[in-house]
Design a protein around this motif. Sequence first.
Motif, PDB file in Angstrom:
ATOM      1  N   ILE A  24      74.494 124.042  62.882  1.00  0.00           N
ATOM      2  CA  ILE A  24      75.615 123.232  62.399  1.00  0.00           C
ATOM      3  C   ILE A  24      76.599 124.116  61.631  1.00  0.00           C
ATOM      4  O   ILE A  24      77.815 123.966  61.759  1.00  0.00           O
ATOM      5  CB  ILE A  24      75.116 122.072  61.509  1.00  0.00           C
ATOM      6  N   SER A  77      84.184 119.372  53.857  1.00  0.00           N
ATOM      7  CA  SER A  77      84.005 118.898  52.476  1.00  0.00           C
ATOM      8  C   SER A  77      82.749 119.507  51.849  1.00  0.00           C
ATOM      9  O   SER A  77      81.849 119.972  52.567  1.00  0.00           O
ATOM     10  CB  SER A  77      83.897 117.378  52.451  1.00  0.00           C
ATOM     11  N   THR A 112      80.353 118.002  50.330  1.00  0.00           N
ATOM     12  CA  THR A 112      79.144 117.252  50.656  1.00  0.00           C
ATOM     13  C   THR A 112      78.634 117.592  52.055  1.00  0.00           C
ATOM     14  O   THR A 112      77.419 117.630  52.282  1.00  0.00           O
ATOM     15  CB  THR A 112      79.409 115.745  50.584  1.00  0.00           C
ATOM     16  N   GLN A 113      79.555 117.849  52.978  1.00  0.00           N
ATOM     17  CA  GLN A 113      79.126 118.251  54.318  1.00  0.00           C
ATOM     18  C   GLN A 113      78.423 119.604  54.249  1.00  0.00           C
ATOM     19  O   GLN A 113      77.399 119.828  54.894  1.00  0.00           O
ATOM     20  CB  GLN A 113      80.322 118.359  55.274  1.00  0.00           C
ATOM     21  N   ARG A 173      74.943 119.416  53.003  1.00  0.00           N
ATOM     22  CA  ARG A 173      74.015 118.954  54.041  1.00  0.00           C
ATOM     23  C   ARG A 173      73.516 120.152  54.865  1.00  0.00           C
ATOM     24  O   ARG A 173      72.336 120.260  55.185  1.00  0.00           O
ATOM     25  CB  ARG A 173      74.733 117.951  54.939  1.00  0.00           C
ATOM     26  N   ASP A 216      71.186 122.220  52.721  1.00  0.00           N
ATOM     27  CA  ASP A 216      69.882 121.603  52.524  1.00  0.00           C
ATOM     28  C   ASP A 216      68.967 121.907  53.709  1.00  0.00           C
ATOM     29  O   ASP A 216      67.771 122.124  53.557  1.00  0.00           O
ATOM     30  CB  ASP A 216      70.012 120.081  52.341  1.00  0.00           C
ATOM     31  N   ASP A 247      59.432 118.721  46.823  1.00  0.00           N
ATOM     32  CA  ASP A 247      60.500 118.729  47.827  1.00  0.00           C
ATOM     33  C   ASP A 247      61.868 118.650  47.141  1.00  0.00           C
ATOM     34  O   ASP A 247      62.791 119.398  47.471  1.00  0.00           O
ATOM     35  CB  ASP A 247      60.313 117.518  48.749  1.00  0.00           C
ATOM     36  N   GLU A 248      61.967 117.752  46.184  1.00  0.00           N
ATOM     37  CA  GLU A 248      63.232 117.589  45.451  1.00  0.00           C
ATOM     38  C   GLU A 248      63.555 118.859  44.679  1.00  0.00           C
ATOM     39  O   GLU A 248      64.700 119.321  44.664  1.00  0.00           O
ATOM     40  CB  GLU A 248      63.127 116.405  44.478  1.00  0.00           C
ATOM     41  N   SER A 273      64.692 121.496  47.036  1.00  0.00           N
ATOM     42  CA  SER A 273      66.022 121.180  47.534  1.00  0.00           C
ATOM     43  C   SER A 273      67.091 121.554  46.502  1.00  0.00           C
ATOM     44  O   SER A 273      68.117 122.158  46.836  1.00  0.00           O
ATOM     45  CB  SER A 273      66.066 119.683  47.844  1.00  0.00           C
ATOM     46  N   LEU A 274      66.823 121.228  45.248  1.00  0.00           N
ATOM     47  CA  LEU A 274      67.802 121.521  44.187  1.00  0.00           C
ATOM     48  C   LEU A 274      67.895 123.025  43.937  1.00  0.00           C
ATOM     49  O   LEU A 274      68.991 123.555  43.707  1.00  0.00           O
ATOM     50  CB  LEU A 274      67.414 120.781  42.904  1.00  0.00           C
TER      51      LEU A 274
END
Lengths: 322, 357
Positions: free
Chosen positions: A145, A156, A158-159, A162, A165, A195-196, A199-200
Motif C-alpha cells: 500500500i 492524510s 491517518t491514512q 494505517r 500500523d 498488541d496495543e 502498535s503505539l
Amino acid sequence: MTDSFAKSYLLAMNLKVYAPDDFPSYLPKLNALYDDLFSHGKGFRAKLIQRISAHLELKADAVHLLAQTIEFIHNASLLHDDLIDRSPLRREKTAAWLKYTPEYAVLAGDYLLARVMLNLSRYGNLALIQYTAEMISNLLEGEWIQDSLIEDWDVSLTQLDRVHDLKTASLFKWCMRAPFIAAKNEGVELHNTLDEMGSLLGLLFQRSDDLLDFDVRNYEGKAVMGDLTSGYMNSFATFLTRGMNEQRRTKFRECKTIGEIHQLIGEAEFFKFLEEFDEHNKKVIRLYDHHAENLLRLLPSTAQGLVAELKILPGVLYWRKA
Amino acid sequence: MSEFITLDRNDPRFESYLLGSFSSDHCALPVRSLHINSRAEQITFQVLPVAAIERPPMILILAQVMRLDLLSLSLTPALAAWALFGFTSDAVMGAVALLFLHAAFFARNDFVDHLRGVDRLNEKGGSRVIQRGWLKATAVRKIFGLFFLTGAALALPVVIHHPMIAGLGIFGAIFGAFGYSHLRWSQSGWLVGGLSLFLCVGPLLCLGAYEVSAKTLVVNAHVLSGTSVNQTLVWLLGSLFGLVAVVYVETRHLISIVIDDEAELQTLPVRFGFDRAKKTLALFYFGVAIVLAALLFSLFHYLGLLIALPMVLIISRLGLAMYRVSSPLSSSLVTLLSRSNYLHVALGALVIALCLL
C-alpha cells in the motif's frame, strides 16, 4: 538501571544473530551480503526480544530463535525496500542491490524469510508460526500500500498511520507478543494489551523516523530529505502541509534541502508545527503508559519488572534519548 | 478519573462507556479499538470532563448529525421530479418530511456504525459527533427517534392523500432506514444494500415524488405527454440520481476498504476487490452519462443531447479518474468522493433549471 537499558537500545551493536553455518556454503556471496546487511544495525528489535524474554525466563535457544527471527524478517524487508525505493545507501554503506545485484537482493530477502519459516517449524510452536506468518503478511501489505502512495502528495496522516500500523508496527507487536507465545502464555487480554503497546511503539518509532528526515533530533547526523525527494509524503510532511494551498504544496514538494523548507514555511512556524506534532505524540505516549499500567496486573509476579523496562521505550524511540 | 480506560466486551461497564451513559459530567472518546464487532472487542477510551471538550454551537452539531452536506442525495431527486411535474402543497410538505427522514437515517447510521466500530476505525466515517465527544451515542439515538417521528408525522397527511406513497414509503423505510445499516454485514450485503440504495434514493423516491406532484409535464418541449411517457421520465430521472448515489456510497466504501475488510463488512469493494470495484464504479459513471443523455433526449430530443454534452464530458472525466485510481488510500479517491456529491447537486440543478427556463 533504567538509564543503562535505555542506552543499550540506542547504541549500535554488532549483533550477530546468525552464524556462517546457518546458511549453505555453496551460495556465492550470500554470507558477505548478510555480513554487510546485519553489521552496524542497532538490533533494537532483537534487544527488545532479549529483554522481554529475560523476564519470562525463556531458554537461551528460544531467545536466540526469536531474536534471529525478528532480525531476519526486518532485514529481509530492508533488502526489498532498498531495491523498491532504489535507495543507494543502507546504514551508510552501499545497498545490497547496488553492491551485488538486484536479483541477489531479492533472493537474499526471500531466503531470510524462508529460513525463518524453517527455523520456526523446527521449533514446533504452531501458534508462533501462525502469528509470524500473519505478521509477515501484514508487513507486505503495508509495503504494497505504501508503494501505491508514491507521489500522492495529498495523503492524510491517518491514512499513513494505517500503512505504518501494517508495516512498522507489525514488527514491534511481534516483539512484544512472540516471547509470551513462546512461553505458552496466550491470555487474550494480555495479548490485546501487548498488541496495543506494540502498535503505539511502532507509530512512535515511525513518526520519529519521519522527523529525522526533516533533521529533527538527528543526533547521529543521518542523511535527510530522502522521503520527500523520493516522492513520498511522510507523516511530518503531511502535518506540515495541512491547510496549505496548492501553490505552496507544489513549492513544498520541490524543496531539496531543509533550508528551503524553513524558507518556505518560516523557521518559527516550522518549530511551532513541530511542537504541535510532539503534543500529538505525547498523547500517544500517555496512551502507551496507560497500557503499560494495565500490563502490570496481567503479568505473572516473576515478570512484573518488565513493565519498568517497557516504559522507557517511548523515550528511546520517539525522543531518541536515554 | 484517570485519562484512559481500556474495556473489553466482558466488562459490565463496556456498553455504558460506549453509549456515553456511564457519567453525566464526563465523556469517553474511543481512541483505540481492537477486534471490532466481535466478542473479543476491546476499546480504549479517553475520559474527559464534558466541560473540557470544545464544542461548536448546538445548531452546527445538529447540522452535522443531519448530514446536510449529503442532503442532495435525499432531496434533489424529489425536487427535480416536482420541478418536472409540478409542485403541489403536498410536495412542499413531502420535502420537509424528507429532510427529517434523511436526518433520521443518518443519525441512526451514526449510532449503529459507532456501536459496530466502523466509525471508530474509519476517521472519515459518519458525522464524527460521537467520536469527537460533541454528543453521546445515547443522545444521537434520541435525535434519530425525534427526527424519525417528526418526519413520519409530516409525511402522514401526504400519505393519507396519496396512499400509493404509503407502499413506496414503507418499502423504502424498511430498506433505507434499517436494512442498509444491517445488510452490509451479510454475504449478499453488497448487492442488496446497493440495490436498496439505488431504488430508495432513485426511482422509488422519484415515483413517490411524482405521486404527490401535479403529474403534468411542465417542460413544454417537443415531447408527447401522457402517463406512460411520464413513468418513463420518472424512471430515467430516478435511475440518474440512484446511480450517482450508488457511486458516492461505493466510493466511500472504496476509501474504507481496508477497514471494512477487517470488520468483515460485505461492501462492493470488499467483495469485488479494489481493482474490479474501481472499474465497476468507472462503468457506473459512464452509466450516469448515458442515462442523463437518455433523459434529456426524452425531454428535448437532439437539443437535449446538446444540452447534455458538457455534463457528459465532465462525468466521463470523472469515470476515467476513477479508473486510474492507484490505491485505496489515494487522496484522489477523496477528491472523487466530494466530486460525486457535487455531481449529484449539479445534475439536480441542471434538471430544475431546464424546467424553470
